[in-house]
Design a protein around this motif. Structure first.
Motif, mmCIF file in Angstrom:
data_model
loop_
_atom_site.group_PDB
_atom_site.id
_atom_site.type_symbol
_atom_site.label_atom_id
_atom_site.label_comp_id
_atom_site.label_asym_id
_atom_site.label_seq_id
_atom_site.Cartn_x
_atom_site.Cartn_y
_atom_site.Cartn_z
ATOM 1 N N PRO A 172 85.247 31.741 14.885
ATOM 2 C CA PRO A 172 86.261 32.154 13.912
ATOM 3 C C PRO A 172 87.656 32.006 14.512
ATOM 4 O O PRO A 172 87.844 32.206 15.718
ATOM 5 N N LEU A 173 88.605 31.730 13.636
ATOM 6 C CA LEU A 173 89.960 31.445 14.110
ATOM 7 C C LEU A 173 90.440 32.558 15.031
ATOM 8 O O LEU A 173 90.929 32.284 16.130
ATOM 9 N N GLU B 231 94.088 39.976 10.271
ATOM 10 C CA GLU B 231 95.501 40.184 10.554
ATOM 11 C C GLU B 231 95.971 39.253 11.670
ATOM 12 O O GLU B 231 97.019 38.611 11.563
ATOM 13 N N ALA B 232 95.199 39.193 12.716
ATOM 14 C CA ALA B 232 95.560 38.319 13.829
ATOM 15 C C ALA B 232 95.663 36.874 13.352
ATOM 16 O O ALA B 232 96.537 36.112 13.783
ATOM 17 N N GLY B 233 94.764 36.483 12.458
ATOM 18 C CA GLY B 233 94.794 35.120 11.937
ATOM 19 C C GLY B 233 96.062 34.852 11.149
ATOM 20 O O GLY B 233 96.707 33.810 11.314
ATOM 21 N N ARG B 234 96.416 35.820 10.265
ATOM 22 C CA ARG B 234 97.639 35.620 9.478
ATOM 23 C C ARG B 234 98.870 35.516 10.365
ATOM 24 O O ARG B 234 99.743 34.694 10.142
ATOM 25 N N SER C 271 96.852 42.884 3.104
ATOM 26 C CA SER C 271 98.314 42.975 3.029
ATOM 27 C C SER C 271 98.766 44.361 3.448
ATOM 28 O O SER C 271 99.838 44.548 4.007
ATOM 29 N N ALA C 272 97.935 45.318 3.161
ATOM 30 C CA ALA C 272 98.271 46.695 3.469
ATOM 31 C C ALA C 272 98.331 46.943 4.971
ATOM 32 O O ALA C 272 98.994 47.857 5.427
ATOM 33 N N VAL C 273 97.609 46.140 5.731
ATOM 34 C CA VAL C 273 97.539 46.380 7.182
ATOM 35 C C VAL C 273 98.900 46.166 7.821
ATOM 36 O O VAL C 273 99.531 45.160 7.591
ATOM 37 N N PRO D 188 85.011 32.518 23.915
ATOM 38 C CA PRO D 188 84.452 33.404 22.893
ATOM 39 C C PRO D 188 85.558 33.937 21.984
ATOM 40 O O PRO D 188 86.736 33.956 22.375
ATOM 41 N N PRO D 189 85.181 34.404 20.782
ATOM 42 C CA PRO D 189 86.149 34.745 19.733
ATOM 43 C C PRO D 189 87.196 35.794 20.105
ATOM 44 O O PRO D 189 88.337 35.704 19.642
ATOM 45 N N HIS D 190 86.829 36.805 20.911
ATOM 46 C CA HIS D 190 87.776 37.902 21.118
ATOM 47 C C HIS D 190 89.069 37.449 21.799
ATOM 48 O O HIS D 190 90.068 38.140 21.741
ATOM 49 N N LEU D 191 89.060 36.265 22.438
ATOM 50 C CA LEU D 191 90.250 35.782 23.130
ATOM 51 C C LEU D 191 91.061 34.778 22.328
ATOM 52 O O LEU D 191 92.157 34.384 22.740
ATOM 53 N N HIS D 192 90.496 34.325 21.208
ATOM 54 C CA HIS D 192 91.148 33.249 20.460
ATOM 55 C C HIS D 192 92.616 33.549 20.151
ATOM 56 O O HIS D 192 93.499 32.727 20.384
ATOM 57 N N ALA D 193 92.842 34.744 19.596
ATOM 58 C CA ALA D 193 94.190 35.061 19.115
ATOM 59 C C ALA D 193 95.202 35.044 20.263
ATOM 60 O O ALA D 193 96.271 34.430 20.156
ATOM 61 N N ASP D 194 94.881 35.700 21.368
ATOM 62 C CA ASP D 194 95.837 35.772 22.480
ATOM 63 C C ASP D 194 96.209 34.376 22.978
ATOM 64 O O ASP D 194 97.381 34.062 23.200
#
Lengths: 343, 343, 343, 343
Positions: free
Chosen positions: D93-94, D99-102, D341-343, D70-76
């Motif tokens: 989603p990626l 922010e995590a994606g960038r 960008s501000a993040v 599921p998506p919430h784990l993708h970034a880690d």
């Protein structure tokens, strides 16, 4: 039930796959002259494989035999299975000729085992729904049925086993045509006469036919009409049932035949045309349903839907159509019985 | 051309309407036993009306006669018109029996006038496109044609003139069936043998049939197969042509038959199914096109598309199918000729 | 009722043709600046024709006026008709801007005559059936509606009156878009906000748009969504209504829009998809039905379906979408009222 | 390539199945917190299974990681994989936010590995054909795209992970909507502004939406329009592309979405409507094709079709639509960049 599968081709894999939906049924042995093919299926089910079908059906655990070989072997295998007291589910055509079929069914009655012919079309959800609608009286007394069925074909079709007369025991009439004949009987009952034309229009498979057109007439004057074709170029299944109060159309069989639909329309002269349409999407459930029917019939001690007798009768109709095509006459079904009894 | 219209029913109105598209053609007199009906059409075209067709065709201005009466009067009117040197466009069936048709055509040849049979289906844009595709070789050598055609019906159909044997000279086989037979001949040429089944399944119109199923076989082994029905419950026209390289489907005729479409598919075993579909929406242009063909043929001194001979040949096929249905045999077309010559 | 027709183009002929179905209603005068066009219609109905609409509505026999001119003249003609105490059935858009519309409706209320806006889509049998199904609760509480509507176009479209801003008062949004807006209101009620994008993508008709995409939101959170296009290339009408218990689709409008169908599907998670489909074939009955509604409403002293107020409200939605497109903002419908009141 | 699969649910099984078509690629380890699920897949591929994804990607043989959780784990998971120098194919989603994606993509660029987002729709044969037709110029310069996509739903949908905000990171907009956004970008390029409406119309899943309607506008004035729905009641995929010279429609995705078709129609004002239709029947080939694209891109050192950047951009569009829905404004895409960008 402990099951022996003979024939590990496409049909064997389908039938084995259907089995895996039932906790009480299992493959106990798989036979195919192509041992690798047999082993592949056997591996998935954790059972032994063999090249020799005789050995497989001898296995004392076996209660039922699935005969999924080409047609020329059906009789030998089914006869041997019946002799050993196994129930048999045999792909259509039941046997390579009528005499062999009658002998098989006589033996089965004597031994007390069930023989079912593989007529999975009866188990397609669109066909089942159509039959249910007819039984509910949705379209009143039936007048006639019209069927168009065919395949798009593939390169080299003329070299497949279906195109070898000594193996297949017939062309498209014995292939998809036999399914159509079984369905016509299921909806309209028995027929009085048959006429038909066969042709070898495209594929170099003479004396086998790649197309068959036929008209069947019941004692009640109902007409069954169909065209089955190996030169349809785009896969087609269309089965149209007309009653005095309405009509039912089943079209598509899923997969490359397109979405399976059952359509119900009522006669209503003064209103705009109105139809109810049911779409059956996703997996083809006919193999699982047919297996369940086989098991239920054995368990209940009744004839299964698509019995051995149904297999024989469909084949008798096919014989009548072949004879009509050969002789250029309309053939009485009674003659086909007579001819056979004489053998 | 100065035109006399005999018969001011639905067909008469359609044919008169088609005429109005041509600056060089005009109605000069309209006849119908229902004088009011004749007057209504005549008023729109500013010409006289009469109850007596004999008087109308006697009018010395008349160059061509449109015969739009029920079938039992076709021969008398057309014969009289030919005798007076008028060209004739006569609704199908050309005459009420084969002998009358042969006599009419013989007389026309002698007098040197054109007789055309009303086969407007040949002028439907979908059918025209199909014929053009066949001539271009888009689907290669033809193998067979399959047609399903029928009407939904309306209350009281059994009381219309179509259901009176002495007027109609036949049931659905002589009605929509004759159009189908003409199309089969247009695409496949002449036939060798015919078999068929007729039934009176719903409408109380015995001895007329409300359904006909037939199989026709050409010398080249091509098959023409059709079912025509007055119990279709939902209007249907489907005409499927199969060649060695592809297929063409024409479906719909506009109006209550739904959108008219011509579909072209090529045999292409290794690719996904691909079709080209043309939709013909809007008004039915067949009546205008057929009139134009009639005028052009007269002007060019050639036989029109859907000639008197075509009308007679279609009727000969119908006769063969009726005989097959009566006798339960496959009928050779040569026998129909023989029987006729004997008259 | 004695009727004056102003505008003898395609719409005038349609409306006049509809009148002829009613024994109690008749044309008493036809006006068009193209006198020949006016005379052609007048001749069919045996009434006088004139080039001057003022003269026509002055005719003391006139009880109702059919306004079938291009939009820029609607207000002048309708105002004059109302002033003389005639009922008015005016093509959409009701008037060329909101202020003129409000004035017209205020005057009609004062005089006590009926003003109806020509919204024949409400009278298409598929739309009527859909509305009836919604009222019966077949699909439960409505959630949203989705509409796609467009024409295939024809050469020279940019030169027709629709493409002249000073005459048409808008592009595709005021053309087919206004019908869509009226239908959205009929099914979902009034809206809170609107956003949209217009484009001039193909036809050289700037500042008019040939495409409009819009989203409307009701106070209840229901969404109306549509795309109307003059660059659809193949005529299309598709109107999809979603409720909590099912959906309704109306597609086709007959003629070059293809067969008109109403489709009803119920939410049924565990069953195969099932739909009821009604096909409306044959002639477009909407013009006759709309006339009947106009007469019935006058006779009953009630507001007609598709009233003048409905015409104004649809136009207010169009204005909001234009403003959204101009400003790149989401527009509150309340602002459109405010802006207008200020005028 | 040696592959680690993280996530052994439906998607994991699909991706693993696709792998098995390639002789040079193999699973070397499968991870899932549901060890049984992991073991089932692992058994088929003869590789070990583990409950801990960290351990799986640490396996020194691993060259690429398939992220099917599921998506919430993708970034880690993807971050850890990239850190260890593995290529990553991650379901959309990626990541759970922009922010995590960038960060993920920046890290991948630094390490020099490929990150691909799972956008299998680009690999559906109908979509591929449509894109090819557009590139060939079959329909000329594109004007707009219209998409309708939705599912029929199933009982208990509100309890699935998709309906849990902390896991899914969005409702239908992040589910099927994200596929649509990616396709819109593939056909129309980047967008300037977005507006949209979301609703929670049926499922008790607030604050997630079950429906989203959106309008996107490119700098060239092209419009992308879509509705994605979890309350479609009958599965639907329809993607319509309009160019100045014609249109393309892709409909169906096979399975419960019905037959997949690509349809091409050309603008031809004076002729009847004509379309070319290709039907893609049988198995869904998109998973196999997408894997091949991933491997080919890595091997060629180029960005894959449906790259990590594409994943991020689709998500940026989704964010803009959410913001438009929240604020009731049209959102400029430039603002979404700025905010981020501000993040």
């Amino acid at each position: 039930m402990n099951v022996c599968l003979v024939g590990a081709g496409l049909q064997g894999r389908r039938r084995a796959g259907a089995l895996s939906h039932f906790a009480d049924d299992r493959l106990v042995v798989v036979a195919d002259i192509n041992l690798t093919a047999a082993q592949e299926i056997a591996a998935q089910f954790g059972c032994p494989a063999t090249e020799r079908w005789e050995k497989a059906i001898d296995n004392p655990d076996v209660e039922a035999v699935l005969v999924c070989t080409p047609p020329h072997l059906h009789a030998d295998i089914a006869d041997a299975a019946v002799e050993r007291g196994r129930h048999v589910l045999c792909e259509k055509p039941l046997t390579h000729n009528l005499e062999a079929g009658r002998n098989l069914l006589a033996a089965a009655r004597e031994v007390g085992v069930t023989v079912k012919c593989g007529f999975n079309y009866r188990h397609h959800p669109g066909i089942r729904r159509a039959h249910q609608w007819v039984e509910e009286g949705q379209i009143g007394e039936l007048m006639h049925v019209r069927c168009r069925h065919g395949i798009g074909g593939r390169p080299g079709y003329e070299k497949e086993w279906r195109a070898q007369p000594e193996i297949s025991s017939g062309g498209q009439l014995m292939d998809q045509g036999l399914h159509v004949l079984d369905l016509l009987r299921w909806f309209l009952g028995d027929f009085d006469s048959a006429s038909g034309v066969v042709s070898t229009s495209f594929w170099p498979i003479d004396p086998l036919e790649d197309n068959v057109f036929a008209l069947l007439q019941s004692t009640k004057g109902q007409v069954g009409s169909f065209h089955a074709s190996w030169t349809q170029w785009k896969n087609l299944f269309s089965f149209e049932i007309f009653g005095r109060d309405g009509y039912i159309i089943v079209e598509g069989l899923g997969g490359r035949y397109g979405t399976e639909r059952a359509i119900l329309g009522k006669r209503a002269f003064l209103e705009p045309f109105r139809e109810e349409i049911i779409e059956f999407l996703g997996e083809d459930s006919s193999w699982v349903d047919e297996w369940q029917e086989f098991v239920s019939a054995i368990s209940a001690g009744r004839e299964p839907l698509g019995s051995g007798d149904d297999g024989l009768e469909a084949q008798r109709l096919a014989e009548a159509i072949y004879e009509s095509a050969r002789t250029g006459t309309v053939v009485r079904m009674a003659e086909i019985v007579a001819t056979d009894s004489a053998v």
